[in-house]
Design a protein around this motif. Structure first.
Motif, PDB file in Angstrom:
ATOM      1  N   THR A   1      44.725  26.115  41.954  1.00  0.00           N
ATOM      2  CA  THR A   1      45.218  27.412  41.507  1.00  0.00           C
ATOM      3  C   THR A   1      44.899  27.588  40.027  1.00  0.00           C
ATOM      4  O   THR A   1      45.344  26.817  39.186  1.00  0.00           O
ATOM      5  CB  THR A   1      46.741  27.527  41.728  1.00  0.00           C
ATOM      6  OG1 THR A   1      47.030  27.336  43.111  1.00  0.00           O
ATOM      7  CG2 THR A   1      47.245  28.888  41.278  1.00  0.00           C
TER       8      THR A   1
ATOM      9  N   GLU B   1      35.037  36.261  45.351  1.00  0.00           N
ATOM     10  CA  GLU B   1      34.879  35.444  44.143  1.00  0.00           C
ATOM     11  C   GLU B   1      33.877  36.121  43.214  1.00  0.00           C
ATOM     12  O   GLU B   1      32.791  36.524  43.630  1.00  0.00           O
ATOM     13  CB  GLU B   1      34.372  34.048  44.520  1.00  0.00           C
ATOM     14  CG  GLU B   1      34.184  33.101  43.352  1.00  0.00           C
ATOM     15  CD  GLU B   1      35.493  32.571  42.800  1.00  0.00           C
ATOM     16  OE1 GLU B   1      35.496  32.123  41.637  1.00  0.00           O
ATOM     17  OE2 GLU B   1      36.493  32.596  43.530  1.00  0.00           O
TER      18      GLU B   1
ATOM     19  N   HIS C   1      42.363  25.098  52.115  1.00  0.00           N
ATOM     20  CA  HIS C   1      43.473  25.709  51.373  1.00  0.00           C
ATOM     21  C   HIS C   1      43.204  26.029  49.909  1.00  0.00           C
ATOM     22  O   HIS C   1      43.976  26.773  49.310  1.00  0.00           O
ATOM     23  CB  HIS C   1      44.697  24.790  51.462  1.00  0.00           C
ATOM     24  CG  HIS C   1      45.149  24.547  52.873  1.00  0.00           C
ATOM     25  ND1 HIS C   1      45.639  25.544  53.686  1.00  0.00           N
ATOM     26  CD2 HIS C   1      45.157  23.413  53.633  1.00  0.00           C
ATOM     27  CE1 HIS C   1      45.948  25.045  54.879  1.00  0.00           C
ATOM     28  NE2 HIS C   1      45.664  23.756  54.866  1.00  0.00           N
TER      29      HIS C   1
ATOM     30  N   ASP D   1      36.681  35.417  37.858  1.00  0.00           N
ATOM     31  CA  ASP D   1      37.525  34.361  38.421  1.00  0.00           C
ATOM     32  C   ASP D   1      37.213  32.993  37.817  1.00  0.00           C
ATOM     33  O   ASP D   1      38.025  32.078  37.906  1.00  0.00           O
ATOM     34  CB  ASP D   1      37.352  34.287  39.938  1.00  0.00           C
ATOM     35  CG  ASP D   1      37.835  35.545  40.635  1.00  0.00           C
ATOM     36  OD1 ASP D   1      38.849  36.099  40.183  1.00  0.00           O
ATOM     37  OD2 ASP D   1      37.188  35.976  41.604  1.00  0.00           O
TER      38      ASP D   1
ATOM     39  N   THR E   1      45.078  20.893  46.069  1.00  0.00           N
ATOM     40  CA  THR E   1      45.229  22.310  46.383  1.00  0.00           C
ATOM     41  C   THR E   1      46.077  23.004  45.335  1.00  0.00           C
ATOM     42  O   THR E   1      45.782  24.125  44.904  1.00  0.00           O
ATOM     43  CB  THR E   1      45.855  22.485  47.774  1.00  0.00           C
ATOM     44  OG1 THR E   1      45.013  21.850  48.753  1.00  0.00           O
ATOM     45  CG2 THR E   1      46.017  23.951  48.127  1.00  0.00           C
TER      46      THR E   1
ATOM     47  N   SER F   1      43.569  32.554  57.046  1.00  0.00           N
ATOM     48  CA  SER F   1      44.781  31.845  56.656  1.00  0.00           C
ATOM     49  C   SER F   1      45.463  31.264  57.883  1.00  0.00           C
ATOM     50  O   SER F   1      45.089  31.535  59.018  1.00  0.00           O
ATOM     51  CB  SER F   1      45.734  32.804  55.926  1.00  0.00           C
ATOM     52  OG  SER F   1      46.092  33.873  56.789  1.00  0.00           O
TER      53      SER F   1
ATOM     54  N   GLY G   1      37.625  33.250  54.810  1.00  0.00           N
ATOM     55  CA  GLY G   1      38.911  32.974  54.182  1.00  0.00           C
ATOM     56  C   GLY G   1      40.089  33.226  55.084  1.00  0.00           C
ATOM     57  O   GLY G   1      41.004  33.958  54.728  1.00  0.00           O
TER      58      GLY G   1
ATOM     59  N   GLY H   1      42.034  27.810  46.624  1.00  0.00           N
ATOM     60  CA  GLY H   1      41.768  29.216  46.359  1.00  0.00           C
ATOM     61  C   GLY H   1      40.584  29.471  45.459  1.00  0.00           C
ATOM     62  O   GLY H   1      40.317  30.616  45.101  1.00  0.00           O
ATOM     63  N   CYS H   2      39.841  28.419  45.069  1.00  0.00           N
ATOM     64  CA  CYS H   2      38.670  28.585  44.203  1.00  0.00           C
ATOM     65  C   CYS H   2      37.486  27.901  44.874  1.00  0.00           C
ATOM     66  O   CYS H   2      37.652  27.205  45.881  1.00  0.00           O
ATOM     67  CB  CYS H   2      38.946  27.989  42.816  1.00  0.00           C
ATOM     68  SG  CYS H   2      39.057  26.185  42.803  1.00  0.00           S
TER      69      CYS H   2
ATOM     70  N   ARG I   1      34.433  31.648  48.562  1.00  0.00           N
ATOM     71  CA  ARG I   1      35.107  32.636  49.389  1.00  0.00           C
ATOM     72  C   ARG I   1      34.677  34.053  49.019  1.00  0.00           C
ATOM     73  O   ARG I   1      34.204  34.307  47.920  1.00  0.00           O
ATOM     74  CB  ARG I   1      36.627  32.519  49.237  1.00  0.00           C
ATOM     75  CG  ARG I   1      37.232  31.241  49.800  1.00  0.00           C
ATOM     76  CD  ARG I   1      38.714  31.217  49.492  1.00  0.00           C
ATOM     77  NE  ARG I   1      39.339  29.973  49.910  1.00  0.00           N
ATOM     78  CZ  ARG I   1      40.019  29.817  51.046  1.00  0.00           C
ATOM     79  NH1 ARG I   1      40.130  30.825  51.878  1.00  0.00           N
ATOM     80  NH2 ARG I   1      40.567  28.657  51.351  1.00  0.00           N
TER      81      ARG I   1
END
Length: 302
Positions: free
Chosen positions: A261, A139, A291, A143, A257, A110, A108, A293-294, A136
């Motif tokens: 979220t 997780e 990018h 979540d 992306t 950035s 992960g 997040g899940c 990632r």
């Protein structure tokens, strides 16, 4: 062990998260789980191998710890392990061929470095003929669900509704494999399916006697109609799945992306290519993998 999900195992937090995500997915599918770890013998052991262990024994310990962790968390799940000596990419691709789904962990990182470039996961995603899910580190089961009300214990989390499944749809090249995967993922979770379709407005152009402006609301209506028409047979096949469509001018990677979220899973496609030309994830899928997040499911299709 006819129907199973396979998870690639290594000594990393993201690999552990992937193993447990794969276990939950196997339970959702009513399938078994296979944990696969590939290792290679080097002239000089890798830096992460403990000094008092051989590479073979270290590989065995990594797999045994993952197996014990998954079995403890999911006692009703059939789990087997497989240790392979050889190239991790080759071993994982071969394991994926016999599975319904491959699940891998992803770093992960950035910024501009991205989190998949040069990794085993990236090469498997780009070359697998089966769907691959990237997970990632960190997780967990919470979540996948909407926020838990105060006082609810972790054991009750599966009773909390799942977050949405998000699908990136290109109506110009619709794919049954991609649509079926997304609808089935939503159905298994009892989740809503959010379909994202983007388009770009062509610039105006000049004729001999006037300047023709770019199309206005009629272009949006045209794309909305195409989305509805593409989804109609699948909505009829999966009437219990609540579907919402978002049709917007913009970049697909940006909108997907953003939609990721708060989602349980993002589903994107990857066009199959001649393996002699090398694997390729495509710019939109590549950007989402960097990018989102899940967890991201990449579904290969012709």
């Amino acid at each position: 062990m006819d129907r199973h999900v396979v998870a690639g195992i290594e000594a990393s937090p993201e690999s552990r998260a992937a193993a447990h995500w794969a276990a939950r997915e196997a339970l959702r599918r009513g399938a078994a789980l296979r944990l696969v770890h590939a290792w290679q013998l080097h002239a000089r052991p890798a830096a992460n191998v403990p000094l008092d262990m051989t590479e073979r024994s270290w590989a065995r310990q990594i797999l045994a710890e993952a197996l014990d962790s998954v079995r403890a968390a999911h006692p009703g799940l059939q789990v087997v392990d497989q240790q392979v000596k050889g190239s991790p990419v080759t071993a994982l691709l071969e394991a994926a061929e016999r599975a319904e789904l491959m699940v891998l962990g992803s770093r992960g990182l950035s910024g501009f470095a991205g989190f998949l470039l040069g990794s085993v996961s990236a090469r498997v995603v780009a070359r697998s003929s089966r769907p691959v899910v990237l997970v990632r580190a960190g997780e967990n089961v919470a979540d996948e669900h909407f926020p838990v009300p105060g006082g609810v214990s972790p054991d009750e989390i599966p009773e909390i509704p799942y977050r949405d499944v998000v699908l990136g749809l290109d109506t110009g090249q619709p794919c049954d494999d991609l649509l079926e995967f997304a609808f089935e993922a939503a159905q298994r979770r009892g989740a809503a399916l959010r379909v994202i379709h983007t388009f770009t407005v062509p610039p105006g152009y000049a004729t001999a006697d006037r300047v023709v402006p770019p199309p206005g609301p009629e272009l949006l209506a045209e794309h909305e109609h195409a989305v509805v028409a593409t989804l109609r047979p699948w909505c009829e096949k999966f009437p219990e799945v609540a579907v919402t469509e978002t049709v917007v001018e913009g970049r697909a990677a940006t909108e997907l992306t953003r939609a990721a979220t708060g989602a349980a899973l993002v589903v994107v496609g990857r066009r199959l290519r001649d393996i002699r030309l090398g694997g390729h994830a495509g710019p939109v899928t590549h950007a989402v993998l960097h990018h989102a997040g899940c967890p991201v499911a990449v579904v290969p299709h012709v």
